[in-house]
Motif scaffolding. Structure first.
Motif, PDB file in Angstrom:
ATOM      1  N   ALA A  15       0.595  -0.856   0.193  1.00  0.00           N
ATOM      2  CA  ALA A  15       0.269   0.117   0.434  1.00  0.00           C
ATOM      3  C   ALA A  15       0.692   0.970  -0.304  1.00  0.00           C
ATOM      4  N   MET A  16       2.042   1.606   0.338  1.00  0.00           N
ATOM      5  CA  MET A  16       2.707   2.083   0.712  1.00  0.00           C
ATOM      6  C   MET A  16       3.492   2.901  -0.281  1.00  0.00           C
ATOM      7  N   MET A  17       4.490   1.587  -1.208  1.00  0.00           N
ATOM      8  CA  MET A  17       4.803   1.686  -2.328  1.00  0.00           C
ATOM      9  C   MET A  17       4.109   2.408  -3.679  1.00  0.00           C
ATOM     10  N   VAL A  18       2.514   2.323  -3.133  1.00  0.00           N
ATOM     11  CA  VAL A  18       1.511   3.036  -4.108  1.00  0.00           C
ATOM     12  C   VAL A  18       1.130   3.812  -3.456  1.00  0.00           C
ATOM     13  N   ALA A  19       0.488   4.041  -2.454  1.00  0.00           N
ATOM     14  CA  ALA A  19       0.443   5.958  -1.413  1.00  0.00           C
ATOM     15  C   ALA A  19       1.484   6.718  -1.611  1.00  0.00           C
ATOM     16  N   ILE A  20       2.997   6.792  -1.248  1.00  0.00           N
ATOM     17  CA  ILE A  20       3.615   7.370  -1.283  1.00  0.00           C
ATOM     18  C   ILE A  20       4.584   7.940  -2.703  1.00  0.00           C
ATOM     19  N   PRO A  21       3.853   7.501  -4.167  1.00  0.00           N
ATOM     20  CA  PRO A  21       4.676   7.962  -5.033  1.00  0.00           C
ATOM     21  C   PRO A  21       3.253   8.895  -5.562  1.00  0.00           C
ATOM     22  N   CYS A  22       2.151   8.500  -5.512  1.00  0.00           N
ATOM     23  CA  CYS A  22       1.202   8.609  -6.619  1.00  0.00           C
ATOM     24  C   CYS A  22       1.108  10.207  -5.961  1.00  0.00           C
ATOM     25  N   GLY A  23       0.927   9.603  -3.855  1.00  0.00           N
ATOM     26  CA  GLY A  23      -0.028  11.413  -2.803  1.00  0.00           C
ATOM     27  C   GLY A  23       1.329  12.042  -2.919  1.00  0.00           C
ATOM     28  N   VAL A  24       2.575  11.856  -3.025  1.00  0.00           N
ATOM     29  CA  VAL A  24       3.528  13.098  -2.832  1.00  0.00           C
ATOM     30  C   VAL A  24       3.578  13.703  -4.096  1.00  0.00           C
ATOM     31  N   LEU A  25       3.365  12.947  -5.665  1.00  0.00           N
ATOM     32  CA  LEU A  25       3.541  13.630  -7.092  1.00  0.00           C
ATOM     33  C   LEU A  25       2.281  14.276  -7.117  1.00  0.00           C
ATOM     34  N   ALA A  26       1.042  13.534  -6.705  1.00  0.00           N
ATOM     35  CA  ALA A  26       0.019  14.799  -6.249  1.00  0.00           C
ATOM     36  C   ALA A  26       0.476  16.015  -5.842  1.00  0.00           C
ATOM     37  N   ALA A  27       0.884  15.678  -4.617  1.00  0.00           N
ATOM     38  CA  ALA A  27       0.979  16.972  -3.699  1.00  0.00           C
ATOM     39  C   ALA A  27       2.591  18.057  -4.453  1.00  0.00           C
ATOM     40  N   ILE A  28       2.769  17.816  -4.799  1.00  0.00           N
ATOM     41  CA  ILE A  28       3.756  18.718  -5.655  1.00  0.00           C
ATOM     42  C   ILE A  28       2.961  19.514  -6.787  1.00  0.00           C
ATOM     43  N   TYR A  29       1.991  18.363  -7.031  1.00  0.00           N
ATOM     44  CA  TYR A  29       1.028  19.404  -8.920  1.00  0.00           C
ATOM     45  C   TYR A  29       0.019  20.260  -7.729  1.00  0.00           C
ATOM     46  N   LEU A  30      -0.472  20.041  -7.309  1.00  0.00           N
ATOM     47  CA  LEU A  30      -0.903  21.235  -6.546  1.00  0.00           C
ATOM     48  C   LEU A  30      -0.201  22.006  -5.744  1.00  0.00           C
ATOM     49  N   SER A  31       0.323  21.854  -5.205  1.00  0.00           N
ATOM     50  CA  SER A  31       1.218  22.907  -4.357  1.00  0.00           C
ATOM     51  C   SER A  31       1.943  23.945  -5.455  1.00  0.00           C
ATOM     52  N   GLU A  32       2.800  23.140  -6.839  1.00  0.00           N
ATOM     53  CA  GLU A  32       3.802  24.364  -7.186  1.00  0.00           C
ATOM     54  C   GLU A  32       3.744  23.974  -8.184  1.00  0.00           C
ATOM     55  N   LEU A  33       2.472  23.684  -8.951  1.00  0.00           N
ATOM     56  CA  LEU A  33       2.330  23.437 -10.289  1.00  0.00           C
ATOM     57  C   LEU A  33       0.856  23.709 -10.920  1.00  0.00           C
ATOM     58  N   ALA A  34      -0.506  23.628 -10.437  1.00  0.00           N
ATOM     59  CA  ALA A  34      -1.494  22.921 -10.559  1.00  0.00           C
ATOM     60  C   ALA A  34      -2.021  24.884 -10.323  1.00  0.00           C
ATOM     61  N   GLY A  35      -2.809  25.268 -11.536  1.00  0.00           N
ATOM     62  CA  GLY A  35      -2.732  26.492 -11.391  1.00  0.00           C
ATOM     63  C   GLY A  35      -4.252  27.111 -10.664  1.00  0.00           C
ATOM     64  N   GLU A  36      -5.428  27.512 -10.067  1.00  0.00           N
ATOM     65  CA  GLU A  36      -6.087  28.096  -9.103  1.00  0.00           C
ATOM     66  C   GLU A  36      -7.540  27.105  -9.709  1.00  0.00           C
ATOM     67  N   ARG A  37      -7.702  27.078 -11.150  1.00  0.00           N
ATOM     68  CA  ARG A  37      -9.004  26.513 -11.977  1.00  0.00           C
ATOM     69  C   ARG A  37      -8.772  24.935 -11.475  1.00  0.00           C
TER      70      ARG A  37
END
Length: 304
Positions: free
Chosen positions: A89-111
């Protein structure tokens, strides 16, 4: 006259403040009393179990068959099944969750953020029963077409779907840690000519690493306590194996299996669920304490 009026105005606020403190204190005391009661019950029943089964027997035996005619009480099969599904479970959750957090925090626009973040957090609202049947009826048949020797109940599909369930936990807490990184660090990195991607992976993520680690530990503690997914998709065969293709039984699955059965209260078989529960409680307690210390470290770093 003015002094009397001020005193009258201060008196209700003082009473309401005392009432608020009392209510908050009672709530905090209720949580402490509840936790203490849980620990007391676990210790009482586990001590009764250990009086009949030595602790060394739990560590040296490699079979767990307490309900058989010749019972054996080796804890390792349940421990291996729990750690195996949690690790997957952690092998799936860690990369997907961290990459999703990077996208939401650093790359994604407000929309994009307004659209993607609710969709990610929606995964946390799905009942674990649905996840379990999703793993059993869809993920397992799909994996059987790819992986030879995969049994109908296996740790791989249960752990993979559990990782999807934990993805919102890792993503949300990691995003908070990334957002807490001072903007000045990013601007200083850009001023030195460092590209945006390099800034994220060499400046932002190292600065937010304690928060990300805390998110991972909290997700791992939740994975250890997951019940329905592993009970439905992983099976109920306690085996000492680390092969994700095999059927395994976790600690939570065994507790659910025995507690819903016809085991008489007070018997040795009945007390096994408290011994297993205490072991699981200690594992999650250690992870939560480490995560709490990491989060306190972040708060100390955020203070000027």
């Amino acid at each position: 006259m003015k002094r009397d009026l001020a005193a009258e105005l201060r008196r209700p606020s003082a009473l309401s403040e005392r009432a608020g403190k009392l209510v908050f204190s009672l709530c905090a005391a209720a949580s402490l009393v509840t936790t203490g009661g849980i620990v007391a019950v676990l210790l009482h029943q586990t001590i009764g179990f250990l009086q009949a089964v030595p602790f060394t027997r739990l560590l040296t035996d490699t079979h767990w068959t307490p309900l058989f005619a010749e019972p054996r009480f080796g804890l390792w099969p349940l421990l291996c099944g729990t750690l195996l599904t949690t690790g997957i479970a952690m092998m799936v959750a860690i990369p997907c969750g961290v990459l999703a957090a990077i996208y939401l925090s650093e790359l994604a626009g407000e929309r994009q953020r307004r659209i993607v973040k609710p969709l990610v957090e929606l995964l946390a609202g799905i009942p674990t029963l649905i996840y379990g049947y999703f793993a059993l009826s869809l993920v397992t048949p799909a994996l059987q077409q790819i992986i030879p020797g995969l049994s109908g109940f296996n740790a791989l599909s249960a752990g993979s779907v559990m990782g999807l369930m934990l993805l919102p936990v890792v993503a949300s807490l990691s995003e908070d840690a990334l957002s807490a990184v001072p903007t000045g660090l990013r601007e200083a990195s850009h001023a030195l000519g460092v590209r945006r991607t390099a800034t994220i992976f060499r400046v932002v993520i190292p600065s937010a690493s304690p928060g990300i680690a805390a998110a991972v530990l909290l997700a791992a503690s939740r994975a250890l306590g997951a019940t329905m997914i592993v009970a439905i998709a992983a099976g109920q065969q306690p085996q000492l194996t680390l092969d994700p293709r095999d059927s395994v039984e976790t600690m939570t699955t065994y507790i659910a299996q025995v507690s819903l059965g016809d085991i008489p209260t007070g018997t040795l078989e009945y007390r096994t669920i408290f011994a297993v529960g205490l072991c699981l409680f200690m594992m999650t307690l250690v992870l939560n304490v480490i995560a709490h210390r990491l989060r306190r470290r972040i708060h100390r770093q955020e203070r000027p």
